[in-house]
Motif scaffolding. Structure first.
Motif, PDB file in Angstrom:
ATOM      1  N   ALA A  90       3.835   1.166  -5.102  1.00 54.02           N
ATOM      2  CA  ALA A  90       2.966   1.411  -3.940  1.00 54.02           C
ATOM      3  C   ALA A  90       3.776   1.373  -2.652  1.00 54.02           C
ATOM      4  N   LEU A  91       4.671   0.409  -2.539  1.00 48.83           N
ATOM      5  CA  LEU A  91       5.443   0.292  -1.292  1.00 48.83           C
ATOM      6  C   LEU A  91       6.344   1.509  -1.082  1.00 48.83           C
ATOM      7  N   THR A  92       7.035   1.924  -2.133  1.00 43.68           N
ATOM      8  CA  THR A  92       7.985   3.036  -1.953  1.00 43.68           C
ATOM      9  C   THR A  92       7.248   4.349  -1.668  1.00 43.68           C
ATOM     10  N   ASP A  93       5.997   4.447  -2.103  1.00 44.56           N
ATOM     11  CA  ASP A  93       5.237   5.679  -1.845  1.00 44.56           C
ATOM     12  C   ASP A  93       4.181   5.484  -0.744  1.00 44.56           C
ATOM     13  N   SER A  94       4.252   4.400   0.010  1.00 41.11           N
ATOM     14  CA  SER A  94       3.352   4.160   1.150  1.00 41.11           C
ATOM     15  C   SER A  94       1.874   4.164   0.757  1.00 41.11           C
ATOM     16  N   SER A  95       1.538   3.389  -0.250  1.00 40.59           N
ATOM     17  CA  SER A  95       0.140   3.296  -0.685  1.00 40.59           C
ATOM     18  C   SER A  95      -0.358   1.866  -0.455  1.00 40.59           C
ATOM     19  N   ALA A  96      -1.576   1.756   0.061  1.00 44.46           N
ATOM     20  CA  ALA A  96      -2.064   0.439   0.488  1.00 44.46           C
ATOM     21  C   ALA A  96      -2.921  -0.253  -0.573  1.00 44.46           C
ATOM     22  N   GLY A 159       0.238   2.086  10.983  1.00 44.16           N
ATOM     23  CA  GLY A 159       1.549   2.713  10.843  1.00 44.16           C
ATOM     24  C   GLY A 159       1.681   3.351   9.478  1.00 44.16           C
ATOM     25  N   ARG A 160       2.810   3.079   8.843  1.00 43.88           N
ATOM     26  CA  ARG A 160       3.013   3.591   7.484  1.00 43.88           C
ATOM     27  C   ARG A 160       2.298   2.644   6.528  1.00 43.88           C
ATOM     28  N   GLY A 218       6.102  15.877   3.232  1.00 45.15           N
ATOM     29  CA  GLY A 218       6.064  14.765   2.293  1.00 45.15           C
ATOM     30  C   GLY A 218       4.726  14.044   2.358  1.00 45.15           C
ATOM     31  N   HIS A 219       4.716  12.847   1.805  1.00 49.94           N
ATOM     32  CA  HIS A 219       3.471  12.081   1.718  1.00 49.94           C
ATOM     33  C   HIS A 219       2.866  11.791   3.091  1.00 49.94           C
ATOM     34  N   GLY A 220       3.730  11.779   4.118  1.00 50.38           N
ATOM     35  CA  GLY A 220       3.233  11.516   5.465  1.00 50.38           C
ATOM     36  C   GLY A 220       2.177  12.525   5.890  1.00 50.38           C
ATOM     37  N   VAL A 221       2.315  13.764   5.433  1.00 52.72           N
ATOM     38  CA  VAL A 221       1.331  14.791   5.792  1.00 52.72           C
ATOM     39  C   VAL A 221       0.014  14.532   5.048  1.00 52.72           C
ATOM     40  N   THR A 222       0.133  14.130   3.786  1.00 51.15           N
ATOM     41  CA  THR A 222      -1.071  13.789   3.006  1.00 51.15           C
ATOM     42  C   THR A 222      -1.788  12.608   3.645  1.00 51.15           C
ATOM     43  N   GLY A 429       8.872   7.402  -5.521  1.00 53.38           N
ATOM     44  CA  GLY A 429       9.993   6.597  -5.045  1.00 53.38           C
ATOM     45  C   GLY A 429      10.479   5.591  -6.072  1.00 53.38           C
ATOM     46  N   PHE A 430       9.559   5.076  -6.929  1.00 51.30           N
ATOM     47  CA  PHE A 430       9.944   3.996  -7.842  1.00 51.30           C
ATOM     48  C   PHE A 430       9.794   4.404  -9.303  1.00 51.30           C
ATOM     49  N   SER A 431       8.964   5.421  -9.558  1.00 57.01           N
ATOM     50  CA  SER A 431       8.806   5.961 -10.916  1.00 57.01           C
ATOM     51  C   SER A 431       8.498   4.872 -11.934  1.00 57.01           C
TER      52      SER A 431
END
Ligand SMILES: Cc1ncc(C[n+]2csc(CCOP(=O)(O)OP(=O)(O)O)c2C)c(N)n1
Ligand SMILES: [Mg+2]
Length: 597
Positions: A90-96, A159-160, A218-222, A429-431
């Protein structure tokens, strides 16, 4: 101020934050939380899968689909240690997610009670979890909870976005105090930062001047929910779009301007355009090694010969791998809106990309000619292309594909056309193996009206097979397509390619003659109460998938896929000091080696 138990306050605060679910597993450390959750069961639902890893992958996937967080609940010691890997995903892909963990009673800190981690410091789970969350909070009294909860929820979504941890000692769930409920956190994207007027103007100058521009998203746009603005921007300026896995679908990948993914497992036109571009506009993307051919110039990108505008909400990503010519610390949607407004103000002038688009069209034809024939082939064991093609044919545009990890995922990276944002889940990011198999359950809870199909390697599925129990217990109709190639084939292929063709520890065998082994997945599923089919011929897959999706029930398709057909590499991936392989389709290109056309 009302007198409340700590666990009651936590429960009410979750509800006040519109958190509908807690995914978690009980233990003596967190039983104090279960009773308030029982009392509030008509307002918040506890779902208890069979492994904490699954709970956290579910929470991660739920957020990626809905952009609203849920909480996890795990007990002290081993239960909470089980969520470290999914928190890293979750952290590497910016998921809360809000990860509530339990700890030992404060009065027993340092006495080494049952399940305390205390070799170096008391109740030290926070130091285990620290590298994989945005922030960890450990309120040690009930009157510390309001601040901890408010800060944790704010941090998670501002933020992220990313996971946060609230670590609660056993007594803090139980004890009462006079406490006021803190205000709920603002939702995701409540605050958006923008670029300065000079930056917007400078960026637009560069965009209009460019002859061979590409947009890399990237994920930032999503996360920023900027699909509409991105589409308008790309079409208005006629700039092709390359997408990282978690950006896929923000720009319709069936659009002629979409080039797909880049890197070793990208599409040829994306790598060809990336390495020949004179300007890259990167938005909410971070140039990780797998989407940058390990930063080797000429394979996917050609910085610094190529100019770079890099916009991201996180300053740490600007210049991490490529120093930008123009770095912009801004939210993706705001920046795109600013560019569109500035363009309107200037009368809509755009550069001429016609020659560039004509080149790209040629590369697309070449790539199609090379790959298309294999999509028509029927075979047993089944060719990978058929599985991707039939999923695309059967699933509606809003269906959710929850991808797991492995060579199966590489095929979807290369050939899947996501049509809408938040339809494709990837642990990029972490797979973490199990992400897609387990995450599918969370995705279905986030989008009950949309089909959810997990693409799970046989290796990934056997890491978390108990998802079947959870699907039945909570009636979560997910379809698992088990990409069964009898091994950890992505790793087997690295081994064969780089270590003299020797295979060891990467395939599933039984007995001295190394007969391929796997459980009978269909029988396994049926034993858990889940309907299932085994598919050995490609001719049968499409109808089976249609049937499984239509059934509205949890369903397993055990699909026997050819382990010897590899996705064609179009870029490179380097693991120093091992030499990398040259692309199977495509070539390295450096600006001074070949003159610009
Ligand atoms: C938890 C975890 N363990 C190990 C790995 C390393 N790893 C990456 S892919 C892979 C094999 C995946 O096998 P399978 O699910 O069968 O997919 P395939 O490559 O065969 O399609 C392994 C072991 C990982 N990413 N995550
Ligand atoms: Mg496999």
């Amino acid at each position: 101020m009302p007198k409340m138990k700590g666990a009651e306050l936590i429960t009410e605060y979750l509800i006040a934050n519109r958190i509908p679910y807690v995914f978690g597993i009980c233990g003596h450390g967190n039983v104090g939380m279960l009773d308030p959750l029982y009392q509030a069961r008509d307002r918040i639902t506890l779902i208890s899968p069979r492994h904490e890893q699954v709970a956290a992958h579910m929470a991660d996937a739920y957020f990626r689909i809905k952009h609203e967080p849920v909480a996890t609940l795990t007990s002290c010691g081993p239960g909470s240690c089980n969520i470290i890997m999914p928190l890293a995903c979750a952290l590497t892909d910016s998921s809360a997610m809000l990860a509530i963990t339990a700890n030992v009673p404060t009065s027993q800190f340092n006495r080494s009670p049952f399940q305390e981690i205390n070799k170096h410091f008391q109740a030290d789970f926070v130091n285990i979890v620290r590298p994989v969350v945005k922030r960890s909070y450990q309120p040690t009294r009930v009157d510390m909870l309001p601040l901890a909860l408010r800060q944790a929820t704010m941090t998670m979504l501002s933020g992220r976005p990313g996971p946060v941890n609230v670590d609660v000692p056993f007594n803090v769930f139980q004890e009462e105090d006079d406490v006021a409920m803190p205000p709920p956190a603002p939702p995701l994207n409540a605050q958006r930062s923008g670029a300065s007027p000079e930056e917007v103007s400078g960026a637009l100058d560069m965009i209009v001047e460019a002859q061979r521009p590409v947009i890399f998203i990237g994920h930032g746009v999503t996360l920023s929910e900027a699909s509409r603005e991105l589409t308008e921007f790309a079409r208005k300026f006629a700039i092709p779009v390359i997408s990282s896995p978690n950006g896929m679908g923000c720009f319709d990948m069936a659009d002629p301007l979409s080039l797909g993914f880049i890197g070793r497992n990208g599409a040829f036109p994306a790598n060809e355009a990336g390495r020949r571009a004179d300007l890259v506009v990167a938005i909410g993307a971070r140039f990780d090694d797998r989407s940058a051919s390990s930063w080797m110039p000429g394979y996917s990108w050609n910085f610094p010969s190529t100019r770079l505008i890099h916009a991201d909400i996180d300053a740490a990503e600007l210049g991490r791998n490529y120093p930008p010519d123009l770095g912009i610390l801004a939210d993706a949607r705001t920046f795109l809106r600013q560019l569109l407004a500035e363009s309107d103000r200037r009368g809509g002038k755009r550069g001429n990309t016609d020659a560039w688009l004509a080149d790209i069209a040629k590369w697309r034809v070449e790539w199609d000619k090379f790959t298309r024939p294999n999509f028509e082939l029927h075979a047993s064991p089944i060719r990978p292309e058929r599985i991707v093609a039939d999923c695309q044919a059967v699933l509606p545009d809003d269906a959710i594909l929850a991808c797991d990890v492995g060579v199966n995922h590489n095929w979807y990276m290369q050939f899947w056309n996501a049509r809408k944002p938040q339809t494709m889940l990837n642990s990029w990011g972490f797979s973490g193996m199990g992400f897609g198999t387990a995450g599918a359950l969370g995705a279905k809870l986030a989008a009950p009206d949309r089909p959810v199909v997990a693409i799970a390697g046989d290796g990934c599925f056997t890491m978390v097979p108990h998802v079947l129990c959870t699907a039945i217990e909570y009636d979560i109709p997910v379809v698992w397509v088990i990409w069964n190639n009898f091994g950890w084939v992505s790793i087997r292929d690295i081994q064969l390619g780089m270590f003299g063709g020797r295979e060891h520890g990467t395939m599933f065998h039984q007995g001295d003659n190394k007969k391929p082994y796997n459980p009978d997945f269909a029988a396994w599923a049926k034993a858990a109460g889940v309907e299932a089919m085994t598919i050995t011929r490609s001719q049968d897959f499409k109808a089976a998938l249609e049937h499984a999706v239509k059934s509205g029930k949890p369903f397993v398709l055990d699909v026997r896929v050819d382990a010897e057909v590899r996705p064609p590499s179009t870029g490179a991936w380097e693991l120093p000091p091992t030499p990398h392989k040259e692309p199977v389709f495509g070539r390295r290109w450096l600006p001074d080696a070949v003159p610009v056309k």
